[in-house]
Scaffold this motif. Structure first.
Motif, short mmCIF file in Angstrom:
data_model
loop_
_atom_site.label_atom_id
_atom_site.label_comp_id
_atom_site.label_asym_id
_atom_site.label_seq_id
_atom_site.Cartn_x
_atom_site.Cartn_y
_atom_site.Cartn_z
N GLU A 173 0.83 -1.22 0.00
CA GLU A 173 0.00 0.00 0.00
C GLU A 173 0.86 1.27 0.00
OE1 GLU A 173 -3.98 -1.66 2.27
OE2 GLU A 173 -2.60 -0.31 3.30
N SER A 174 1.96 1.25 0.75
CA SER A 174 2.85 2.41 0.85
C SER A 174 4.27 1.87 0.98
CB SER A 174 2.47 3.27 2.06
OG SER A 174 3.34 4.38 2.16
N ALA A 175 4.94 1.74 -0.14
CA ALA A 175 6.24 1.08 -0.17
C ALA A 175 7.28 1.80 0.68
CB ALA A 175 6.73 0.94 -1.60
N ALA A 176 8.14 1.02 1.33
CA ALA A 176 9.23 1.53 2.16
C ALA A 176 10.54 0.91 1.67
CB ALA A 176 8.99 1.19 3.62
N PRO A 177 11.67 1.59 1.87
CA PRO A 177 12.96 1.02 1.44
C PRO A 177 13.22 -0.36 2.02
CG PRO A 177 13.21 3.34 1.92
CD PRO A 177 11.82 2.98 2.34
N SER A 178 12.67 -0.65 3.22
CA SER A 178 12.87 -1.96 3.85
C SER A 178 12.17 -3.08 3.07
CB SER A 178 12.35 -1.94 5.29
OG SER A 178 10.96 -1.65 5.30
N GLN A 179 11.31 -2.71 2.13
CA GLN A 179 10.63 -3.71 1.32
C GLN A 179 11.38 -4.02 0.01
OE1 GLN A 179 6.72 -1.64 1.51
NE2 GLN A 179 5.96 -3.53 2.44
N THR A 180 12.54 -3.41 -0.15
CA THR A 180 13.43 -3.80 -1.25
C THR A 180 13.84 -5.24 -1.04
OG1 THR A 180 14.29 -1.58 -1.64
CG2 THR A 180 15.70 -3.42 -2.27
N SER A 181 13.54 -6.08 -2.02
CA SER A 181 13.76 -7.52 -1.85
C SER A 181 13.44 -8.23 -3.16
CB SER A 181 12.85 -8.06 -0.73
OG SER A 181 13.16 -9.40 -0.41
N VAL A 182 13.64 -9.54 -3.13
CA VAL A 182 13.16 -10.39 -4.22
C VAL A 182 11.98 -11.18 -3.69
CG1 VAL A 182 13.70 -12.17 -5.90
CG2 VAL A 182 15.48 -10.57 -5.18
N TYR A 183 10.87 -11.11 -4.40
CA TYR A 183 9.64 -11.74 -3.95
C TYR A 183 9.36 -12.99 -4.78
CZ TYR A 183 8.88 -7.53 -1.26
OH TYR A 183 9.03 -6.52 -0.34
N PHE A 184 9.11 -14.08 -4.08
CA PHE A 184 8.81 -15.34 -4.74
C PHE A 184 7.41 -15.81 -4.37
CE2 PHE A 184 12.67 -16.45 -6.82
CZ PHE A 184 13.69 -15.90 -6.06
N CYS A 185 6.73 -16.31 -5.37
CA CYS A 185 5.43 -16.95 -5.18
C CYS A 185 5.63 -18.45 -5.33
CB CYS A 185 4.44 -16.43 -6.20
SG CYS A 185 2.83 -17.23 -6.18
N ALA A 186 4.85 -19.23 -4.61
CA ALA A 186 4.92 -20.69 -4.73
C ALA A 186 3.52 -21.26 -4.59
CB ALA A 186 5.85 -21.29 -3.67
#
Lengths: 110, 113
Positions: free
Chosen positions: A79-92
């Motif tokens: 909803e409101s992105a933060a620098p701490s949400q910098t990452s690689v996101y995987f779905c499974a």
């Protein structure tokens, strides 16, 4: 049979912006998951779903929301992105035991 | 709370060597233990799954063992090849609904020709 697909592959956001990551699977799996992978941290579960219309919190759910309106799709929202949400996101997804992973979405929040 | 640890974080071996990757978990109450392979910039691929009632599983040159009493699993790779270079992750599934996985940090393997 495409397996698990993720959209987009890469995205750059500014702090405070919102976005939705899409995961789709064509294996008729009941269970679906969203993980994030950070250096030295392994994969951590954000949210998961055990069936259409259901969602549950994982290990690190804060700052994220999910929806499973259709069995084949699982959406992850910021909803409101933060620098701490910098990452690689995987779905499974899984039908019971072995989890099948998508190729990942690389997200950079500036 | 279940914690999964993999040591070492990185390993480099010459081609042809047999090697063992280690995985430890703090809670022996697991449903299964899985090993995955991850190539750089890619998703995870399942290698082996060991049920809690099993002691080992084999696939080609790979053999995974499980000792719940000591909280350990090992992945044995025979006659390593440069194509085996990747990060290997283990994950424990707690005995609850949902099929959730608790991952270790991974071991980055490099096999030198």
């Amino acid at each position: 049979n495409a397996g698990v697909t993720q959209t987009p592959k890469f995205r750059v956001l500014k702090t405070g912006q919102s976005m939705t990551l899409l995961c789709a699977q064509d294996m008729n799996h009941e269970y679906m998951y969203w993980y994030r992978q950070d250096p030295g941290m392994g994969l951590r579960l954000i949210h998961y779903s055990v069936g259409e219309g259901t969602t549950a919190k994982g290990e690190v759910p804060d700052g994220y929301n999910v929806s499973r309106l259709k069995k084949q799709n699982f959406l992850l929202g910021l909803e409101s992105a933060a620098p701490s949400q910098t990452s690689v996101y995987f779905c499974a997804s899984t039908h019971g035991e072995t989890q099948y992973f998508g190729p990942g979405t690389r997200l950079l929040v500036l | 709370k279940q914690e999964v640890t993999q040591i070492p974080a990185a390993l480099s071996v010459p081609e042809g060597e047999n090697l063992v990757l280690n995985c430890s978990f703090t809670d022996s109450a697991i449903y299964n233990l899985q090993w995955f392979r991850q190539d750089p910039g890619k998703g995870l691929t399942s290698l082996l799954l060991i049920q809690s009632s099993q002691r080992e599983q084999t696939s080609g040159r790979l053999n995974a063992s499980l000792d719940k009493s000591s909280g350990r699993s090992t992945l044995y790779i025979a006659a390593s090849q440069p194509g085996d270079s990747a990060t290997y992750l283990c994950a424990a599934s707690p005995p609850t609904t949902g099929g959730k996985l608790i991952f270790g940090q991974g071991t980055e393997l490099s096999v030198k020709p």
